[in-house]
Write a protein that holds these residues in place. Sequence first.
Motif, mmCIF file in Angstrom:
data_model
loop_
_atom_site.group_PDB
_atom_site.id
_atom_site.type_symbol
_atom_site.label_atom_id
_atom_site.label_comp_id
_atom_site.label_asym_id
_atom_site.label_seq_id
_atom_site.Cartn_x
_atom_site.Cartn_y
_atom_site.Cartn_z
ATOM 1 N N ASP F 143 0.860 -1.184 0.000
ATOM 2 C CA ASP F 143 0.000 0.000 0.000
ATOM 3 C C ASP F 143 0.899 1.237 0.000
ATOM 4 O OD1 ASP F 143 -1.674 2.131 0.598
ATOM 5 O OD2 ASP F 143 -2.795 1.055 2.126
ATOM 6 N N ILE F 185 -6.633 -0.779 -6.444
ATOM 7 C CA ILE F 185 -8.015 -1.269 -6.450
ATOM 8 C C ILE F 185 -8.042 -2.796 -6.450
ATOM 9 C CG2 ILE F 185 -10.087 -1.397 -7.883
ATOM 10 C CD1 ILE F 185 -9.421 1.588 -8.676
ATOM 11 N N GLY F 187 -6.035 -4.658 -4.937
ATOM 12 C CA GLY F 187 -5.764 -5.043 -3.559
ATOM 13 C C GLY F 187 -6.726 -4.393 -2.567
ATOM 14 N N ARG F 188 -7.706 -3.649 -3.085
ATOM 15 C CA ARG F 188 -8.737 -2.971 -2.298
ATOM 16 C C ARG F 188 -8.209 -1.807 -1.468
ATOM 17 N NH1 ARG F 188 -13.005 -6.098 -3.361
ATOM 18 N NH2 ARG F 188 -14.378 -4.725 -2.207
ATOM 19 N N VAL F 189 -7.161 -1.157 -1.971
ATOM 20 C CA VAL F 189 -6.723 0.111 -1.376
ATOM 21 C C VAL F 189 -6.668 1.137 -2.512
ATOM 22 C CG1 VAL F 189 -5.396 -1.043 0.441
ATOM 23 C CG2 VAL F 189 -4.255 -0.365 -1.690
ATOM 24 N N ARG F 190 -6.396 2.402 -2.172
ATOM 25 C CA ARG F 190 -6.417 3.426 -3.218
ATOM 26 C C ARG F 190 -5.233 3.327 -4.170
ATOM 27 N NH1 ARG F 190 -9.386 8.201 -3.502
ATOM 28 N NH2 ARG F 190 -11.156 8.124 -2.081
#
Lengths: 205, 205, 205, 205, 205, 205
Positions: F143, F185, F187-190
Amino acid sequence: MNILAIGAHPDDIEFGCGGTLIKYARKGHDAHLLVITDGGRGGDAAERRREQEAAAKILGAHQLFWGGYQDTEVALDRDLIQRMEGVLRRVGPQLILAPFGDDTHQDHRYISAAVVTASRYTRNVLFYEGPTTASFTPSVYVDIGTVLERKLDALRAHASQVAKTGVEHLSILELAQAAAHFRGIQGRVRNAEAFVPLRLFINVD
Amino acid sequence: MNILAIGAHPDDIEFGCGGTLIKYARKGHDAHLLVITDGGRGGDAAERRREQEAAAKILGAHQLFWGGYQDTEVALDRDLIQRMEGVLRRVGPQLILAPFGDDTHQDHRYISAAVVTASRYTRNVLFYEGPTTASFTPSVYVDIGTVLERKLDALRAHASQVAKTGVEHLSILELAQAAAHFRGIQGRVRNAEAFVPLRLFINVD
Amino acid sequence: MNILAIGAHPDDIEFGCGGTLIKYARKGHDAHLLVITDGGRGGDAAERRREQEAAAKILGAHQLFWGGYQDTEVALDRDLIQRMEGVLRRVGPQLILAPFGDDTHQDHRYISAAVVTASRYTRNVLFYEGPTTASFTPSVYVDIGTVLERKLDALRAHASQVAKTGVEHLSILELAQAAAHFRGIQGRVRNAEAFVPLRLFINVD
Amino acid sequence: MNILAIGAHPDDIEFGCGGTLIKYARKGHDAHLLVITDGGRGGDAAERRREQEAAAKILGAHQLFWGGYQDTEVALDRDLIQRMEGVLRRVGPQLILAPFGDDTHQDHRYISAAVVTASRYTRNVLFYEGPTTASFTPSVYVDIGTVLERKLDALRAHASQVAKTGVEHLSILELAQAAAHFRGIQGRVRNAEAFVPLRLFINVD
Amino acid sequence: MNILAIGAHPDDIEFGCGGTLIKYARKGHDAHLLVITDGGRGGDAAERRREQEAAAKILGAHQLFWGGYQDTEVALDRDLIQRMEGVLRRVGPQLILAPFGDDTHQDHRYISAAVVTASRYTRNVLFYEGPTTASFTPSVYVDIGTVLERKLDALRAHASQVAKTGVEHLSILELAQAAAHFRGIQGRVRNAEAFVPLRLFINVD
Amino acid sequence: MNILAIGAHPDDIEFGCGGTLIKYARKGHDAHLLVITDGGRGGDAAERRREQEAAAKILGAHQLFWGGYQDTEVALDRDLIQRMEGVLRRVGPQLILAPFGDDTHQDHRYISAAVVTASRYTRNVLFYEGPTTASFTPSVYVDIGTVLERKLDALRAHASQVAKTGVEHLSILELAQAAAHFRGIQGRVRNAEAFVPLRLFINVD
């Protein structure tokens, strides 16, 4: 030609291949949509149907079919394949656009597998990606630079879903733009939709 | 549009994508050929050049380039990439057809790898198969039913090579027919050429 | 040794591994057949059973088992696996021949997956291909040059099916010949059947 | 039949397929060895040659060829392929055993790729694994339960190398036992050698 | 952090990732176990539950959940996914360890596929291997050298199962040691557990 | 710990793993950079060296090594591997970050292959992506939300290159943002950097 785009839930088609459909429709092709479930777990089913109908208009789609399944209750059985085959007989598509099979959402996996069977007599079949697709290595691209805004409009028509991405307050519009930009750059254009071909004929008559 | 077909040896292009080139040429597209080696290990180099020139005419090709390498002496280095880039600058192809990389023949492996680099600014790149290709799982097809005979004529122009397949007295014509028929059936037509796409744009304005 | 060939429908075994079975039978091995469905969607079930029995004789098969499923109604569940296990207990095969899993026909996909489980104690398992198989990259070959004609006879015994290929008026015989020739050339012989091995022991005492 | 096992360095053949060669030799087949480099970076070249000669005797090999390359100086060029082809002409193998291509050691990668070319007219080719092999998913097995001890003896003949594994004071013997046991269990026997087939004919004659 | 290990049957977790769990527990992390079936086909269900409870203690696990399925009766449907989601809500894991999907046992295949869906909001997901796993090419390793003995103790707690491997009188302990040793050597340590990552975040905070 | 990031040209490291390096450096780890070529074909070599030095400072890197190769003249030979090994001996990295091997740029392909060999004794090796990477299906994520701006600053330091992407007037900054957003996205982060692991140890002591 007749094109059939198949989606698991309302807004899946717009995300995965909305720009491609807009371009085909503008050229005079007939784009048909088949949405397998009502999306009732992601919102109110009736509202989602209305949103999907509005989105279909924005895409310039010729017709919208519903698969009649409830959200997350799709099973990979003969019934699913036969419902698809019924729509295929009515539409007679030369091209099918369908969700890619490697996906964290089970509905997408099952629908993709059923399409492989139901489309066995269809000349051209392409798989599109969505926010939950995995291990997608596309080789077919459509430049959607001129229609990206309209694609986003079609997604906005799914107003109840725009904010529901589960990814750090990002909207579905932001996810769609990120994908269009990333796949575009892969193909060396600004914005694109990308596909994994199951079977594609070129240089036709 | 401008098309560039790249082959390792005389007759490779005819075998892998001859039918596709004939169809494109008949529609008025300009097909260019680049043959990397003189094929001097499979026959007399001068004779093979003449055969290749005759075959190019049968294909309806616009122009024939020679890579200048000797047969089996292709190395995967900057020189190979630069010679390809030189031809690409002259032709400006929208579509490149090249040998698939998994092949028992080292020349094919190297040329395929070099094409990946040299074609990085080319919109559309497809890999074709040959008698020594391995693990080829195509997804793009061209129906060559109407031009199969002419494709075989182009192969016959390589008269010194027709019998040299090393497969139980089968001629290159029999190999080409077997491949066309098998790939055709995969795509549900009688005869086809099949391709693995590196990158292909569809729905272009 | 005991061999078990498993097919989804009447004529699948003949197409995929008929030549191999004929060769094994001629050497004195016992070939057993297990046909999972009655093929009732592709023709009259009773007629197809008779055709399959005739074909089994032409193959020189020792015994024919029926799985008892209706065509296209195979489900991938414990029942399917247990029926296979029942036949495996009776036959005790050293070698199983079964349909490859990547196939547009759902019955083939399910049966292939069930075989992976049911065959877990069987030493040798090979997957064969059929007209609807996809992405098949074989590495094991059987030269069927001397038995190709008899393999075609076994396919002809499925008289109700010969013309039903759905591929431009081609008969199942033409499809089988095209596959035998293409796979043969891959292995550098005239005609072959090709397999993807799940597990194969060689150099056995 | 004539078998040719190809190794990059002294002891590679013994590790990867020593048990298989012992079994073939005991049945009267002629096993030939081709060791491409002298292993001079892992020890004294002359000593390693003597060790390899002793190991060849323990395997029961018919003949030992040297490729003449220096350790880590193998290049993937025409020369390497031609040296292999020279040995192939002398041996005329029906079966080639060679290192698998996905390996951290560059010599192994190059030799494996060269074997793909040099072996194009050889009926059967299997790739074996070694301590530096990666992503190896075998499907062909040889039960080496009865010859494991002799295989270990052949490895012990490489006395200068036994302790040089670079893995936490484990000897090459421990590595070979671990691999034999793990691959054995995969095939449901106690000890096995495992292979990825490039091309394998069964049911011959 | 909270860790959730998911297994199809009693003893699967211990075999696949027991050492990893012991190490995490020793560092103060909370390891939770979810065992989907009672293992009633491999032994007495009540006895197997007691064995699993004992094994969980040896691992130092915080809590043991049961999925409530009967052995070999797992179906890949919404119910399975929802039961997993229920446990995930209670545990809130940062890391999930689950069986790899390519496996001869159908329960393992279905559970692995269900985990892909149920874990879609979980940051880190790793797949472990077992005696029936196929085509497993791991890239993530845990050195279990210091805890191997305790892992074996946890396996011994499944006393009714130790001898039931179906592999030539080998015990489950021997299988676990062989795997630990082979995967260790791959990672250049003596003993390791190996994983295929679905998704793994590093360099956190 | 000591980290070594390897890049083919100035700015490759910043693009592929700049955010990850910044995060590691901020935690007190020592990040070393090895840039194999001078980037002389994409600009003035002296200027590019100065830019790389400035970028290294922005990353917080401990040290910058140069491989001494000229741009596009990297060959996959022993020399390349040995130069890497020389740097590895000096740095003693616990983690190596290197370009992914499937790439249209031949320098990237060769360097990636050389890293596989040179890093054989390094515990952790991750491959990063760049604008010319192909078929990249990552499973390891970092991240980089908190350091994205600084990563972009490091790219801006390569002032002569910012506009040279060859993709429709997009700057390297836009490409980097698109990749960070798309992988985030996934990895479901910004925003994230994504990696394909060659080998990664977790749960260390």
